[in-house]
Scaffold this active site. Structure first.
Site, PDB file in Angstrom:
ATOM      1  N   SER A 150     -33.381 -35.178  31.036  1.00 55.08           N
ATOM      2  CA  SER A 150     -33.410 -34.761  29.633  1.00 55.08           C
ATOM      3  C   SER A 150     -33.183 -35.955  28.701  1.00 55.08           C
ATOM      4  O   SER A 150     -33.920 -36.934  28.779  1.00 55.08           O
ATOM      5  CB  SER A 150     -32.378 -33.648  29.419  1.00 55.08           C
ATOM      6  OG  SER A 150     -32.516 -33.043  28.166  1.00 55.08           O
ATOM      7  N   ASP A 174     -41.762 -26.539  30.718  1.00 58.11           N
ATOM      8  CA  ASP A 174     -40.420 -26.907  30.254  1.00 58.11           C
ATOM      9  C   ASP A 174     -40.340 -26.701  28.745  1.00 58.11           C
ATOM     10  O   ASP A 174     -41.163 -27.210  27.990  1.00 58.11           O
ATOM     11  CB  ASP A 174     -40.156 -28.371  30.616  1.00 58.11           C
ATOM     12  CG  ASP A 174     -38.778 -28.867  30.227  1.00 58.11           C
ATOM     13  OD1 ASP A 174     -37.990 -28.111  29.622  1.00 58.11           O
ATOM     14  OD2 ASP A 174     -38.481 -30.037  30.526  1.00 58.11           O
ATOM     15  N   HIS A 213     -35.925 -26.781  33.175  1.00 61.29           N
ATOM     16  CA  HIS A 213     -35.628 -28.082  32.589  1.00 61.29           C
ATOM     17  C   HIS A 213     -34.667 -28.793  33.526  1.00 61.29           C
ATOM     18  O   HIS A 213     -33.535 -28.355  33.722  1.00 61.29           O
ATOM     19  CB  HIS A 213     -34.989 -27.880  31.214  1.00 61.29           C
ATOM     20  CG  HIS A 213     -34.565 -29.142  30.544  1.00 61.29           C
ATOM     21  ND1 HIS A 213     -35.472 -30.053  30.044  1.00 61.29           N
ATOM     22  CD2 HIS A 213     -33.337 -29.647  30.264  1.00 61.29           C
ATOM     23  CE1 HIS A 213     -34.815 -31.056  29.476  1.00 61.29           C
ATOM     24  NE2 HIS A 213     -33.522 -30.837  29.610  1.00 61.29           N
TER      25      HIS A 213
END
Length: 544
Positions: A214, A434, A463
């Site tokens: 991320s 995602d 994710h």
């Protein structure tokens, strides 16, 4: 991209050893000048193992607050390590769970246990709390209880409701400035990347191997831009669009999360025999919004109003393993007027606490400092109402989450260009569906990093996809960490390799006690997808 409430810090209460190393180079320099080995100070580690990760060790490290003034004030980073056991030692593997604001100390244990043992044994797997986070010092907490229930409805229905929300955001920004004005100019991605290089030198490694999820993908890309010669290998999983930092990226999320919420409603409709909310996804979604409206007048358990409901269901946009329990709470409320399951789901996934307050404080500090945000609220109003018209699920919730940046007391920096033709092949992982970091970000990063390889999880809805139970993806990761080899597309396509997504979760009974998928398996490192996925997303939290 920040850890929300409910993040699990599985490393527990960790005791650390401390060491100071020589400071890094001033801001703007390509990297610190080479130093002879005798000038390095070894970082000391102390045992701090947990039941899940008994070999975990802890340490702490002082770094310059301002890397341009290396002889000045320092801050302390908290670290963890699972040491290598193999004779063939490949150096440190630094891991980051994202955020910004995510604690990485516990992630080291998960990565070391989820990798194939023969690969993990070749690395010192190191996690760390970035500056301002968790057990690092000072740890930011601008306004404790900012997310305490019941908050105002996130959708501003009228000028007065909007004024209240604006004042909440302004108050948070003001509190950060009053408590941490001397620190805030140095809570940013570039400073965190320079801290990573201090970690590298503290462990005596000429180069780093890195795994970032991320926001950690942007942090890693910035590190690679600053120190390309210090990158040995790099894995970027669920990639932030580097050209949208950060205002545009958050607007893009609104559309993606709404699409993911619709996919969740469709999943509930497919399991109508369990949840009995109807077989038409649009009708199920309409029932969800009726529930939201009802909670405005009568918050469930005195805690769950519309904003808290969004907080509770937003994690389902990051990890579909949460869908069964969320669907059960939804069905219980709609069909039985039972608020207990909804309140329990909020406590599990949406409720805030000290760790979340800290994570949010660092999130705002980094994102507001990293890049310019509109200072004219009219821009926010226009853009968010436009997004809400098409994507109502979380648009205004996300807007208020980021709104302190409109009033931030520290001037913003210019986003870093992360294009790079000087690093070894970087391995990029991206799921096509995602929501938190839409596919376009991974594809763009792949193009910006010359010789990188892109592995796509086709149809993947989650994710954070590696070390989460998908054996196909994990095989590419393990091969890369073991040998440095990346897959290469033979047809000239965008993806160098494609893996199928994991199966969707199975429903839980609509009522009654049941274990959450994956929790029963328990043992760290098990290859049962639900167990590994639940463990991974416990460490990743629910990044914004």
């Amino acid at each position: 991209m920040t850890p929300r409430a409910g993040m699990l810090i599985a490393a527990g209460a960790l005791v650390a050893g401390t060491v100071t190393v020589l400071p890094a180079a001033p801001v703007g320099a390509a990297g610190p000048a080479p130093r002879p080995p005798s000038s390095l100070v070894s970082l000391s580690w102390t045992a701090c193992g947990t039941t899940a990760y008994p070999r975990l060790q802890c340490g702490s490290l002082k770094v310059p607050l301002d890397h341009a003034a290396p002889a000045g004030r320092t801050v302390t980073l908290a670290l963890t390590r699972v040491p290598h056991t193999a004779t063939a030692f490949q150096g440190p593997l630094l891991v980051n769970p994202g955020g910004p604001g995510g604690s990485g100390r516990g992630l080291a244990g998960h990565v070391a246990s989820a990798l194939p043992p023969e690969v993990a044994a070749q690395y010192d797997v190191i996690g760390f709390d970035p500056r301002g986070v968790g057990r690092s010092e000072p740890a930011l907490d601008c306004e404790p209880g900012h997310f305490a229930p019941v908050r105002p409805d996130s959708v501003p229905r009228g000028a007065e409701a909007e004024r209240v929300q604006i004042e909440r955001a302004r108050s948070f920004a003001r509190a950060c400035g009053e408590k941490y004005r001397d620190v805030l100019p140095y809570i940013d991605t570039v400073s965190a990347a320079r801290d990573m290089d201090v970690i590298r030198r503290a462990v005596g490694a000429p180069k780093l191997t890195y795994l970032g999820y991320s926001y950690g993908t942007y942090l890693g890309a910035v590190y690679a831009r600053l120190f390309p010669e210090r990158v040995r290998r790099m894995v970027l999983d669920s990639v932030v669009n580097p050209h949208g930092v950060w205002y545009d990226d958050n607007l893009a999320q609104d559309y993606a999360f709404d699409a993911h919420h619709k996919a969740f409603m469709a999943w509930i409709a497919r399991h109508d025999s369990v949840y009995r909310l109807g077989t038409d996804p649009a009708a199920v979604e309409a029932a969800w919004y009726r529930m939201r409206d009802a909670l405005r007048e009568n918050p469930a358990g005195g805690k769950v109003g519309p904003a808290e409901l969004e907080d509770t269901f937003l994690p389902g946009g990051y990890y579909n393993g949460y869908w069964p329990r969320l669907a059960r709470a939804f069905a219980a409320y709609v069909r039985e007027e039972d608020t207990a399951a909804l309140t329990e789901a909020y406590e599990r996934y949406g409720a805030s606490g000290p760790a979340a307050d800290n994570g949010y404080s660092v999130y705002t500090a980094v994102q507001c400092r990293d890049a310019p945000w509109p200072r004219d609220w009219n821009v926010w109003r226009r853009d968010n109402w436009e997004a809400y018209a098409k994507a109502p699920f979380s648009t205004w919730n996300n807007a208020w989450y980021n709104a302190p940046c409109a009033f931030w007391p520290v001037e913003s920096l210019t986003p870093r260009d992360v294009a790079n033709d000087r690093v070894p092949p970087v391995l990029v992982f991206q799921a096509t569906e995602d929501a938190a970091t839409p596919y376009e970000g991974g594809a763009l990063m792949h193009r910006l990093l010359r010789d990188s390889a892109l592995v796509v999880e086709e149809g993947g809805e989650n994710h954070g996809v590696t070390l989460g139970g998908n054996d196909c993806l994990d095989a590419y990761l393990a091969a890369y960490l073991a040998t440095g080899e990346v897959p290469r597309a033979g047809d000239g396509g965008e993806a160098d390799a494609v893996c199928p997504a994991l199966p969707e979760p199975e429903p839980l009974p609509a009522s009654g006690a049941a274990k959450e998928p994956g929790k029963a398996a328990g043992r760290p490192g098990t290859r049962e997808p639900g167990a590994v996925g639940a463990a991974l997303h416990g460490f990743l939290g629910q990044p914004r």
